[in-house]
Design a protein around this motif. Structure first.
Motif, PDB file in Angstrom:
ATOM      1  N   THR A  72       0.785  -1.174   0.133  1.00 38.24           N
ATOM      2  CA  THR A  72      -0.051  -0.016   0.027  1.00 38.24           C
ATOM      3  C   THR A  72       0.953   1.314  -0.079  1.00 38.24           C
ATOM      4  O   THR A  72       1.910   1.320   0.165  1.00 38.24           O
ATOM      5  CB  THR A  72      -0.897   0.011   1.306  1.00 38.24           C
ATOM      6  N   ALA A 126       0.809  12.614  -6.038  1.00 37.76           N
ATOM      7  CA  ALA A 126      -0.560  12.963  -5.455  1.00 37.76           C
ATOM      8  C   ALA A 126      -1.556  11.761  -5.411  1.00 37.76           C
ATOM      9  O   ALA A 126      -1.391  11.023  -6.515  1.00 37.76           O
ATOM     10  CB  ALA A 126      -1.057  14.019  -6.549  1.00 37.76           C
ATOM     11  N   GLU A 127      -2.376  11.540  -4.376  1.00 37.14           N
ATOM     12  CA  GLU A 127      -3.377  10.370  -4.308  1.00 37.14           C
ATOM     13  C   GLU A 127      -2.544   9.109  -4.768  1.00 37.14           C
ATOM     14  O   GLU A 127      -3.284   8.283  -5.621  1.00 37.14           O
ATOM     15  CB  GLU A 127      -4.516  10.727  -5.309  1.00 37.14           C
ATOM     16  N   PRO A 128      -1.481   8.607  -3.953  1.00 36.53           N
ATOM     17  CA  PRO A 128      -0.929   7.334  -4.295  1.00 36.53           C
ATOM     18  C   PRO A 128      -1.831   6.176  -3.694  1.00 36.53           C
ATOM     19  O   PRO A 128      -2.536   6.417  -2.582  1.00 36.53           O
ATOM     20  CB  PRO A 128       0.272   7.487  -3.426  1.00 36.53           C
ATOM     21  N   ARG A 129      -1.742   5.132  -4.296  1.00 33.41           N
ATOM     22  CA  ARG A 129      -2.669   4.088  -3.759  1.00 33.41           C
ATOM     23  C   ARG A 129      -1.832   2.987  -3.587  1.00 33.41           C
ATOM     24  O   ARG A 129      -2.184   1.883  -2.853  1.00 33.41           O
ATOM     25  CB  ARG A 129      -3.501   3.649  -5.061  1.00 33.41           C
ATOM     26  N   SER A 147      -0.485   5.563  -8.792  1.00 36.16           N
ATOM     27  CA  SER A 147      -1.937   5.877  -8.220  1.00 36.16           C
ATOM     28  C   SER A 147      -3.081   4.605  -8.401  1.00 36.16           C
ATOM     29  O   SER A 147      -4.163   4.922  -8.456  1.00 36.16           O
ATOM     30  CB  SER A 147      -2.434   7.074  -9.184  1.00 36.16           C
ATOM     31  N   LYS A 168      -0.570   7.571 -12.589  1.00 39.73           N
ATOM     32  CA  LYS A 168       0.483   8.692 -12.112  1.00 39.73           C
ATOM     33  C   LYS A 168       1.541   7.502 -11.449  1.00 39.73           C
ATOM     34  O   LYS A 168       1.162   6.629 -10.560  1.00 39.73           O
ATOM     35  CB  LYS A 168       0.128   9.515 -11.086  1.00 39.73           C
ATOM     36  N   SER A 196       2.276  10.057   0.054  1.00 45.67           N
ATOM     37  CA  SER A 196       1.567  11.236  -0.446  1.00 45.67           C
ATOM     38  C   SER A 196       2.199  12.408  -0.746  1.00 45.67           C
ATOM     39  O   SER A 196       1.721  13.622  -1.313  1.00 45.67           O
ATOM     40  CB  SER A 196       0.411  11.544   0.295  1.00 45.67           C
ATOM     41  N   GLU A 214       0.402   3.499   2.239  1.00 46.65           N
ATOM     42  CA  GLU A 214       0.148   3.995   3.635  1.00 46.65           C
ATOM     43  C   GLU A 214       1.585   4.642   4.293  1.00 46.65           C
ATOM     44  O   GLU A 214       2.374   3.983   3.741  1.00 46.65           O
ATOM     45  CB  GLU A 214      -0.649   3.152   4.439  1.00 46.65           C
TER      46      GLU A 214
END
Length: 376
Positions: free
Chosen positions: A26, A65-68, A175, A128, A61, A28
């Motif tokens: 993740t 931007a908005e990493p998943r 992303s 991204k 992050s 996180e």
């Protein structure tokens, strides 16, 4: 887009690319790591080569931007040379650590990650991505550990079940919400062989290193090596593998999967006296493609001087006198003075007394005194 299918395709593509292992985790924050890094900073254990902003080291992050998710990759490198060269009296050799054999691993991993990025963009144009190797903000080891590449050993290296710790690692923040893999359970157990093998005691305890005492770090600095570490560096001109070679999980591990990682013995284990004479251009031509060249010629030459002192190579005395009397760098002159005293002999003593009369740099004068002290 079928994210599970894309993950399977990526794993398959990695095999085509020659990536030896891939893992997913993740994006996180690395909360536990943050507190360890703060503690390292408080204790003064950091090398200074790291990203100074701890928040960036633990918060994906802040980097994308908005990493998943994060993809971690590993490539196995050789632990032994296929062609060996041996030093002998008058022709002593230094040694570069295994991580500086062959082409600079930064280039190798960045090329693999770039191709992975291109593959992902082809399948998911909206994705991204941000890749990094070693000098990036994230901790490669923390990512690899959480992505199931291996566990973080007591020697502060990632240890894989397949390849031991002889792996280069890098990562890519994405992303895309790839399903995370399961971390590998720590398998070091009660073993402390790496701690016992560390020449300087830099491994303070399992998983904690004082980088300021680590030979790998010391060989990359540009100033004088502190007195207490000089004899312990031995013939290492760049890096140190003691904590890796002592590890039981590395026993029998030696992989030659990548031609670009194969060492030239004359570069990986160079003649020490030849290093002393290199011009900047000659150094770049011979060593410029290896990872160990990144700090330039001077640290390698300083380390070669100390290695000649380690061997007490009296055939190097004329070379060291030449450095003491004519080299512009105070660090080189001073280290040569110390080495001359360490090697000993009348020629060295005469040169030290002569230099003592003319030298004006305070640090070099101090090193000349250290050299003369070996005679007292």
């Amino acid at each position: 887009m079928d994210i599970r299918k894309l993950k399977e395709e990526l794993i398959s593509y990695c095999k085509e690319l020659g990536i030896d292992k891939i893992g997913f985790t993740t994006a996180e924050p690395f909360t536990e790591l943050k507190y360890r890094l703060i503690r390292q900073q408080e204790l003064g254990y950091q090398s200074g080569f790291e990203e100074p902003d701890i928040e960036k080291r633990v918060t994906p992050s802040l980097l994308l931007a908005e990493p998943r998710s994060i993809i971690s990759i590993a490539l196995a490198y050789p632990a032994k040379m296929n062609v060996r060269v041996e030093g002998k009296k008058g022709e002593r050799r230094g040694i570069f650590s295994r991580a500086s054999w062959g082409l600079d691993y930064h280039h190798i991993l960045k090329d693999k990650l770039k191709k992975l990025e291109e593959f992902i963009i082809t399948e998911a144009p909206e994705a991204k991505l941000k890749s990094m190797v070693d000098t990036g903000e994230l901790s490669d080891r923390a990512v690899a550990e959480r992505a199931g590449i291996g566990w973080s050993g007591k020697n502060c290296a990632i240890i894989t079940p397949e390849f031991g710790s002889f792996v280069y690692i890098g990562e890519m923040i994405t992303s895309l919400p790839f399903e995370p893999d399961t971390p590998i359970e720590d398998q070091c157990g009660s073993c402390t062989k790496c701690l016992e093998a560390c020449p300087t005691g830099a491994l303070v305890q399992g998983g904690q290193i004082n980088a300021q005492h680590c030979i790998s770090f010391l060989t990359q600095t540009k100033g004088f090596i502190p007195d207490e570490f000089r004899d312990k560096i031995g013939n290492r001109v760049y890096g140190c593998d003691s904590c890796q070679t002592a590890c039981p999980h590395n026993k029998g591990k030696n992989f030659h999967f990548h031609d670009e990682m194969e060492p030239d013995p004359e570069v990986a284990k160079p003649l020490l006296k030849s290093i002393l004479k290199l011009s900047n251009r000659e150094f770049k031509n011979k060593f410029g493609y290896v990872a160990g060249s990144w700090r330039g010629k001077k640290p390698i030459q300083r380390n070669a001087i100390m290695a000649l002192a380690h061997f007490k190579d009296d055939t190097a005395v004329p070379n060291l006198i030449e450095i003491l009397e004519n080299e512009a760098s105070p660090v080189s002159r001073g280290t040569a003075a110390w080495a001359l005293g360490k090697i000993g002999g009348e020629m060295a003593l005469t040169a030290l007394k002569r230099a003592q009369m003319h030298e004006t740099d305070k640090e070099v004068v101090n090193e000349i005194e250290k050299g003369l002290n070996f005679y007292r």
